[in-house]
Design a protein around this motif. Structure first.
Motif, PDB file in Angstrom:
ATOM      1  N   LYS A   1       0.833  -1.198   0.000  1.00 51.25           N
ATOM      2  CA  LYS A   1       0.000   0.000   0.000  1.00 51.25           C
ATOM      3  C   LYS A   1       0.876   1.259   0.000  1.00 51.25           C
ATOM      4  CE  LYS A   1      -3.807   2.177   2.376  1.00 51.25           C
ATOM      5  NZ  LYS A   1      -4.799   2.125   3.392  1.00 51.25           N
ATOM      6  N   LYS A   2       1.931   1.253   0.827  1.00 50.53           N
ATOM      7  CA  LYS A   2       2.824   2.408   0.882  1.00 50.53           C
ATOM      8  C   LYS A   2       3.522   2.606  -0.462  1.00 50.53           C
ATOM      9  CE  LYS A   2       5.887   4.496   4.227  1.00 50.53           C
ATOM     10  NZ  LYS A   2       6.627   4.310   5.455  1.00 50.53           N
ATOM     11  N   ALA A   3       3.907   1.493  -1.112  1.00 48.77           N
ATOM     12  CA  ALA A   3       4.565   1.586  -2.412  1.00 48.77           C
ATOM     13  C   ALA A   3       3.612   2.187  -3.445  1.00 48.77           C
ATOM     14  CB  ALA A   3       5.046   0.211  -2.856  1.00 48.77           C
ATOM     15  N   THR A   4       2.349   1.775  -3.396  1.00 46.27           N
ATOM     16  CA  THR A   4       1.352   2.309  -4.325  1.00 46.27           C
ATOM     17  C   THR A   4       1.158   3.807  -4.100  1.00 46.27           C
ATOM     18  OG1 THR A   4       0.238   0.174  -4.282  1.00 46.27           O
ATOM     19  CG2 THR A   4      -1.011   2.024  -5.159  1.00 46.27           C
ATOM     20  N   THR A   5       1.153   4.229  -2.855  1.00 43.98           N
ATOM     21  CA  THR A   5       0.997   5.647  -2.534  1.00 43.98           C
ATOM     22  C   THR A   5       2.199   6.433  -3.041  1.00 43.98           C
ATOM     23  OG1 THR A   5      -0.319   5.060  -0.600  1.00 43.98           O
ATOM     24  CG2 THR A   5       0.553   7.296  -0.674  1.00 43.98           C
ATOM     25  N   LYS A   6       3.389   5.880  -2.865  1.00 43.38           N
ATOM     26  CA  LYS A   6       4.593   6.549  -3.377  1.00 43.38           C
ATOM     27  C   LYS A   6       4.562   6.624  -4.906  1.00 43.38           C
ATOM     28  CE  LYS A   6       7.728   5.671   0.437  1.00 43.38           C
ATOM     29  NZ  LYS A   6       8.982   5.058   0.883  1.00 43.38           N
ATOM     30  N   GLN A   7       4.045   5.594  -5.546  1.00 36.32           N
ATOM     31  CA  GLN A   7       3.900   5.617  -7.007  1.00 36.32           C
ATOM     32  C   GLN A   7       2.917   6.706  -7.425  1.00 36.32           C
ATOM     33  OE1 GLN A   7       2.758   1.542  -7.664  1.00 36.32           O
ATOM     34  NE2 GLN A   7       4.833   0.931  -8.263  1.00 36.32           N
ATOM     35  N   ALA A   8       1.866   6.867  -6.652  1.00 40.47           N
ATOM     36  CA  ALA A   8       0.884   7.920  -6.951  1.00 40.47           C
ATOM     37  C   ALA A   8       1.523   9.298  -6.837  1.00 40.47           C
ATOM     38  CB  ALA A   8      -0.319   7.800  -6.018  1.00 40.47           C
ATOM     39  N   VAL A   9       2.368   9.492  -5.819  1.00 34.35           N
ATOM     40  CA  VAL A   9       3.089  10.761  -5.680  1.00 34.35           C
ATOM     41  C   VAL A   9       3.946  10.999  -6.917  1.00 34.35           C
ATOM     42  CG1 VAL A   9       4.924  11.956  -4.406  1.00 34.35           C
ATOM     43  CG2 VAL A   9       3.061  10.847  -3.157  1.00 34.35           C
ATOM     44  N   GLY A  10       4.649   9.963  -7.358  1.00 39.76           N
ATOM     45  CA  GLY A  10       5.489  10.079  -8.548  1.00 39.76           C
ATOM     46  C   GLY A  10       4.689  10.408  -9.792  1.00 39.76           C
ATOM     47  N   ALA A  11       3.542   9.758  -9.941  1.00 39.31           N
ATOM     48  CA  ALA A  11       2.687  10.028 -11.096  1.00 39.31           C
ATOM     49  C   ALA A  11       2.177  11.463 -11.074  1.00 39.31           C
ATOM     50  CB  ALA A  11       1.517   9.038 -11.125  1.00 39.31           C
ATOM     51  N   CYS A  12       1.782  11.929  -9.906  1.00 39.75           N
ATOM     52  CA  CYS A  12       1.302  13.310  -9.779  1.00 39.75           C
ATOM     53  C   CYS A  12       2.430  14.302 -10.083  1.00 39.75           C
ATOM     54  CB  CYS A  12       0.740  13.561  -8.390  1.00 39.75           C
ATOM     55  SG  CYS A  12      -0.836  12.741  -8.073  1.00 39.75           S
ATOM     56  N   THR A  13       3.633  13.985  -9.620  1.00 41.07           N
ATOM     57  CA  THR A  13       4.779  14.859  -9.887  1.00 41.07           C
ATOM     58  C   THR A  13       4.997  14.985 -11.387  1.00 41.07           C
ATOM     59  OG1 THR A  13       5.785  14.283  -7.779  1.00 41.07           O
ATOM     60  CG2 THR A  13       7.253  15.194  -9.458  1.00 41.07           C
ATOM     61  N   TYR A  14       4.899  13.867 -12.091  1.00 43.12           N
ATOM     62  CA  TYR A  14       5.028  13.877 -13.552  1.00 43.12           C
ATOM     63  C   TYR A  14       3.929  14.731 -14.182  1.00 43.12           C
ATOM     64  CZ  TYR A  14       4.891  12.229 -18.380  1.00 43.12           C
ATOM     65  OH  TYR A  14       4.860  12.179 -19.743  1.00 43.12           O
ATOM     66  N   LEU A  15       2.697  14.557 -13.737  1.00 42.75           N
ATOM     67  CA  LEU A  15       1.574  15.320 -14.289  1.00 42.75           C
ATOM     68  C   LEU A  15       1.698  16.812 -13.995  1.00 42.75           C
ATOM     69  CD1 LEU A  15      -1.357  12.868 -13.507  1.00 42.75           C
ATOM     70  CD2 LEU A  15      -0.367  13.389 -15.752  1.00 42.75           C
TER      71      LEU A  15
END
Length: 142
Positions: A1-15
């Motif tokens: 779950k924490k990894a998925t949340t960190k991935q979401a942060v990364g995706a948002c940073t890209y966007l």
């Protein structure tokens, strides 16, 4: 779950790099920072979202929550008040402001906010009644 949340942060940073004026993306990244207990980063993103759209009750209210989690209760109250000025029908905001008042030992204000949240929220709203009970106990011991 924490990894998925960190991935979401990364995706948002890209966007955000693609569209640095997207309030929705700043709010999404900030919310994921909240999930990671990275409250200062969340506040930074909420501030950016608010600078783009000063009427974003989502950003203002969630920024207040992050401030409260850091123990910055007075700042949180200011933002909860601002959010409620823009949307006085938000049961969630009254509920969280009540919690913040409880932390400040302002039991009367906390109880008033919990009661307002319950009245506005209706059957779908599930406040933490233990906090309301704590406010009532605090009020009765004064």
């Amino acid at each position: 779950k924490k990894a998925t949340t960190k991935q979401a942060v990364g995706a948002c940073t890209y966007l955000i790099k693609l569209n640095p004026e997207s309030v929705k993306t700043y709010n999404a990244r900030a919310f994921n920072y909240l999930k990671l207990n990275q409250f200062n980063q969340a506040i930074t993103d909420y501030n950016r979202a608010i600078s783009i759209n000063p009427k974003s009750t989502e950003a203002i209210g969630n920024k207040a929550y992050a401030e409260s989690m850091l123990g910055n209760y007075t700042d949180a109250i200011v933002d909860y008040n601002r959010s409620l000025t823009l949307d006085p029908t938000s049961a969630t905001t009254y509920n969280y402001r009540g919690y913040t008042y409880l932390k400040l030992k302002n039991y009367k204000a906390a109880l008033d906010d919990y009661d307002k949240a319950i009245a506005i929220g209706g059957s779908n709203f599930k406040p933490d009644l233990n906090y309301r009970e704590d406010a009532l106990k605090g009020l009765n011991t004064k």
